[in-house]
Write a protein that holds these residues in place. Structure first.
Motif, PDB file in Angstrom:
ATOM      1  N   HIS A  71     -14.260   0.674   0.303  1.00 27.08           N
ATOM      2  CA  HIS A  71     -15.165   1.418  -0.808  1.00 27.08           C
ATOM      3  C   HIS A  71     -16.215   0.717  -1.037  1.00 27.08           C
ATOM      4  O   HIS A  71     -16.539   0.657  -2.311  1.00 27.08           O
TER       5      HIS A  71
ATOM      6  N   GLY B 109       1.480   4.930   1.103  1.00 27.62           N
ATOM      7  CA  GLY B 109       1.061   5.681   2.101  1.00 27.62           C
ATOM      8  C   GLY B 109       1.323   5.342   3.607  1.00 27.62           C
ATOM      9  O   GLY B 109       2.448   4.523   3.751  1.00 27.62           O
TER      10      GLY B 109
ATOM     11  N   ARG C 233     -15.232   4.401   5.145  1.00 30.56           N
ATOM     12  CA  ARG C 233     -14.522   4.912   4.336  1.00 30.56           C
ATOM     13  C   ARG C 233     -13.670   6.036   4.846  1.00 30.56           C
ATOM     14  O   ARG C 233     -12.533   6.682   4.047  1.00 30.56           O
ATOM     15  N   SER C 234     -13.610   6.425   6.260  1.00 31.18           N
ATOM     16  CA  SER C 234     -12.748   7.251   6.591  1.00 31.18           C
ATOM     17  C   SER C 234     -11.792   6.611   7.637  1.00 31.18           C
ATOM     18  O   SER C 234     -11.066   7.426   8.517  1.00 31.18           O
TER      19      SER C 234
ATOM     20  N   PHE D 134      -3.826   5.639   4.730  1.00 33.37           N
ATOM     21  CA  PHE D 134      -4.001   7.138   4.502  1.00 33.37           C
ATOM     22  C   PHE D 134      -2.994   7.469   3.382  1.00 33.37           C
ATOM     23  O   PHE D 134      -1.833   7.198   3.590  1.00 33.37           O
ATOM     24  N   ASP D 135      -3.474   8.622   2.409  1.00 30.68           N
ATOM     25  CA  ASP D 135      -2.419   8.926   1.541  1.00 30.68           C
ATOM     26  C   ASP D 135      -1.760  10.235   1.950  1.00 30.68           C
ATOM     27  O   ASP D 135      -2.383  11.465   1.612  1.00 30.68           O
TER      28      ASP D 135
ATOM     29  N   ARG E 150      -8.522  11.567   3.972  1.00 31.78           N
ATOM     30  CA  ARG E 150      -7.369  10.851   2.831  1.00 31.78           C
ATOM     31  C   ARG E 150      -7.116   9.427   3.188  1.00 31.78           C
ATOM     32  O   ARG E 150      -6.298   8.864   2.926  1.00 31.78           O
ATOM     33  N   CYS E 151      -8.224   8.786   3.632  1.00 29.20           N
ATOM     34  CA  CYS E 151      -8.026   7.319   3.752  1.00 29.20           C
ATOM     35  C   CYS E 151      -8.519   6.851   2.433  1.00 29.20           C
ATOM     36  O   CYS E 151      -9.640   7.132   1.787  1.00 29.20           O
ATOM     37  N   VAL E 152      -7.707   6.034   1.925  1.00 27.39           N
ATOM     38  CA  VAL E 152      -7.833   5.371   0.608  1.00 27.39           C
ATOM     39  C   VAL E 152      -8.224   3.770   0.567  1.00 27.39           C
ATOM     40  O   VAL E 152      -8.408   3.178  -0.447  1.00 27.39           O
ATOM     41  N   ALA E 153      -8.096   3.420   1.860  1.00 30.80           N
ATOM     42  CA  ALA E 153      -8.290   1.871   1.817  1.00 30.80           C
ATOM     43  C   ALA E 153      -8.900   1.550   3.346  1.00 30.80           C
ATOM     44  O   ALA E 153      -7.924   1.926   4.391  1.00 30.80           O
TER      45      ALA E 153
ATOM     46  N   HIS F  40       0.904  -1.139   0.012  1.00 29.28           N
ATOM     47  CA  HIS F  40       0.094  -0.023  -0.041  1.00 29.28           C
ATOM     48  C   HIS F  40       0.795   1.249  -0.089  1.00 29.28           C
ATOM     49  O   HIS F  40       1.886   1.296   0.746  1.00 29.28           O
TER      50      HIS F  40
END
Length: 411
Positions: free
Chosen positions: A407, A42, A114-115, A374-375, A394-397, A40
């Motif tokens: 997602h 980030g 999602r956050s 987080f990105d 900025r959470c991406v996964a 991942h």
């Protein structure tokens, strides 16, 4: 499956550069170094724990999008929207069918996921809001509005009949339930091995209500028809009052704690009762923020909550962590451990508040494999501070039990 990232924050140990989390059967087996099966970009962080929310009120976001002059003003708007009128009576059946609580709670769950939040302390008022989602944590059934008379004449039996599907009990607040009801709810929870969670020291008027049974809260509950009569009051401040009824203890955590004295904080520490801080909700209700600096200096166990969208702009827990940081700095907290301790509060602290230490809020062998990516810059000099200041939105996964859920549910 091995998940890796340039930086891993496991929370129970040191930050791991070029870290890898080994997952088997939904549990963490090891946190080590190296390149994983899935890498991942980030920063990979143990799943966040929201220690106070009401997911069913996600559909009432219109109420939380403004700032109110005081608690009383917000409560009146909340009730008008909840009931659909300014009727002034407290009858949950009045709203039956008017809101789709299940859809609202599920929407809130996905907003949390999602956050980067993977577990919650969710207070459920209407049973329709008991929905399945990947979120871990504890669901608390809320008790509100019963006098000792109504409780004895059917309220207790009705409440006990609704406890299937929850693992906690939430007496609403010191002003919204009668004295005997509060004491019996504490006994009921312990008889059933359930957790306790209660709003406390949120409004500045709670002190007047519990000590003398007067003031704005007395007028408010009278208007709602709760029938709570405490002539002369208890003579005890809110924290002492709940302690006298047996509510406080390591199996209980409180929400808000805005108006806590040094004595209150000491008593909560003695009882090992954690405080879930919700600063953005306090701001919406026109309230002062909690004394974060004092809670940290004195060693009170703390956690972080968003409260609901009916009193907060979003369910992004890191936004509340950032607000707590601002408060602590303004209150004079200058120790170098501030950022780490606040991220710990949003992970380990929430787990401890719900009696789930070692199960959630960390990446340690045996824990549920919950984490978020987080990105943000993994090379930042102060990773905890960077997460607090840059992590919002900025959470991406998000992974729960090793499965990617961040997602899902977007449709």
């Amino acid at each position: 499956m091995i998940h890796s990232a340039e930086l891993v924050l496991p929370m129970t140990g040191n930050i791991v550069k070029n870290g890898a989390v080994v997952v088997e059967d939904g549990r963490v087996v090891d946190v080590t170094t190296g390149r994983g099966d899935v890498h991942h970009e980030g920063v990979l962080v143990a799943g966040l724990v929201n220690a106070h929310t009401h997911l069913q009120y996600t559909c009432m976001a219109e109420v939380g999008q403004r700032v109110y002059p005081d608690f009383d003003a917000w409560a009146r708007v909340f009730n008008d929207v909840y009931f659909g009128s300014a009727d002034g009576s407290w009858d949950p059946m009045l709203r039956k069918g008017a809101w789709d609580w299940a859809a609202s709670a599920l929407d809130g769950a996905w907003q949390c996921l999602r956050s980067g939040t993977t577990s919650v302390a969710d207070i459920v008022t209407d049973l329709e809001a008991l929905v399945d989602s990947p979120l871990g944590g504890v669901r608390y059934l809320e008790a509100i509005g019963d006098s000792d008379t109504s409780w004895a004449s059917g309220g207790r039996a009705r409440f006990e009949g609704m406890l299937d599907g929850v693992s906690g009990i939430s007496p609403h607040a010191p002003y919204s339930l009668d004295t005997g009801v509060l004491a019996e709810l504490a006994e009921l929870a312990r008889d059933r091995g359930m957790r306790l969670h209660i709003h406390l020291a949120e409004s500045p008027h709670e002190h007047e209500f519990t000590t003398a049974a007067t003031g704005p809260l007395r007028r408010f509950v009278d208007e709602l028809g709760f029938g709570i009569v405490r002539d002369g009051g208890s003579g005890l401040a809110p924290v002492d009052y709940l302690d006298s009824l047996g509510l406080l203890g390591p199996d209980c955590h409180i929400a808000h704690g805005v108006h806590l004295t040094a004595h209150d904080r000491s008593l909560l520490r003695t009882r090992e009762t954690a405080v879930a801080l919700c600063p953005r909700s306090n701001r919406v209700l026109g309230l002062d923020g909690p004394d974060v600096a004092a809670l940290l200096r004195e060693g009170n166990p703390i956690a972080v909550g968003t409260d609901s969208l009916s009193s907060s702009p979003s369910l992004d827990l890191l936004a509340d962590v950032a607000a707590l940081r601002d408060l602590a700095v303004r209150q004079g907290y200058r120790d170098g451990d501030l950022d780490r301790r606040l991220v710990e509060a949003a992970t380990l602290g929430g787990a401890a508040a719900m009696g789930l230490t070692g199960e959630i809020g960390c990446l340690a062998p045996g824990a549920r494999a919950d984490f978020a990516v987080f990105d943000i810059d993994p090379g930042a000099r102060e990773p905890y501070r960077t997460l607090i200041e840059k992590g919002q939105g900025r959470c991406v996964a998000t992974f729960v039990g090793g499965s990617d859920v961040g997602h899902m549910g977007t449709d």
